[in-house]
Design an enzyme around this catalytic site. Structure first.
Site: not given
Ligand code: RB5
Length: 149
Positions: A8, A65, A67, A98, A133
């Site tokens: 993203d 993204c 996180t 696994h 597994h």
């Molecule tokens: C975008 O700001 C952020 O929410 C997205 O990249 C991600 O971390 C969501 O899980």
């Protein structure tokens, strides 16, 4: 290997560095975007990479993204996809060995580029293991089929 990559708006710069890194190692990388920092939804790119892996257009997928969580959750809505978020290389190796994860995800706001490269090295060089597994992966498929009619 043929790899699908998507992200993203949080991660185009990291994505381009990773494409360069992987191409230098001899991989073919298909870029599903986004290539700009204009706000978008991770759902779109998680789905695109998941479909490329599911349809055999790519052997494995990479998602980034902020996180790694949102985009992996999106990919995991596609049956047959096992996307795993990792922040270090040991987990990246084990999710392949696994869990036979077919997509690796990480967060641009969580890991630096060198850790991201180490995560990819571990993920791409590991081999899914059989035995217990494989049995548990089959149980995962059954669980998914039970709740996704
Ligand atoms: C975008 O700001 C952020 O929410 C997205 O990249 C991600 O971390 C969501 O899980």
């Amino acid at each position: 290997m043929k790899l699908a990559i998507g992200n993203d708006h949080a991660a185009p710069a990291m994505k381009f560095e990773i494409i360069k890194y992987l191409e230098e190692k001899g991989h073919e990388v298909i870029n599903f975007g986004t290539d700009t920092e204009e706000s978008c939804s991770y759902t779109e790119y998680g789905e695109k990479v998941a479909l490329a892996v599911k349809n055999g257009e790519a052997d494995l997928g990479i998602l980034i993204c902020g996180t790694g969580v949102g985009i992996s959750l999106a990919a995991n809505q596609v049956p047959g996809i096992r996307a795993a978020v990792c922040s270090e290389p040991v987990t990246a190796r084990l999710v392949r060995e696994h869990n036979d994860a077919n997509i690796i995800a990480f967060g641009q706001r969580i890991v630096g580029i060198e850790t991201a490269k180490a995560i990819l090295d571990a993920f791409l060089s590991a081999t899914p293991q059989g035995g217990r597994h494989a049995d548990r992966r089959e149980m995962l498929s059954e669980l998914s089929a039970k709740y996704h009619k």
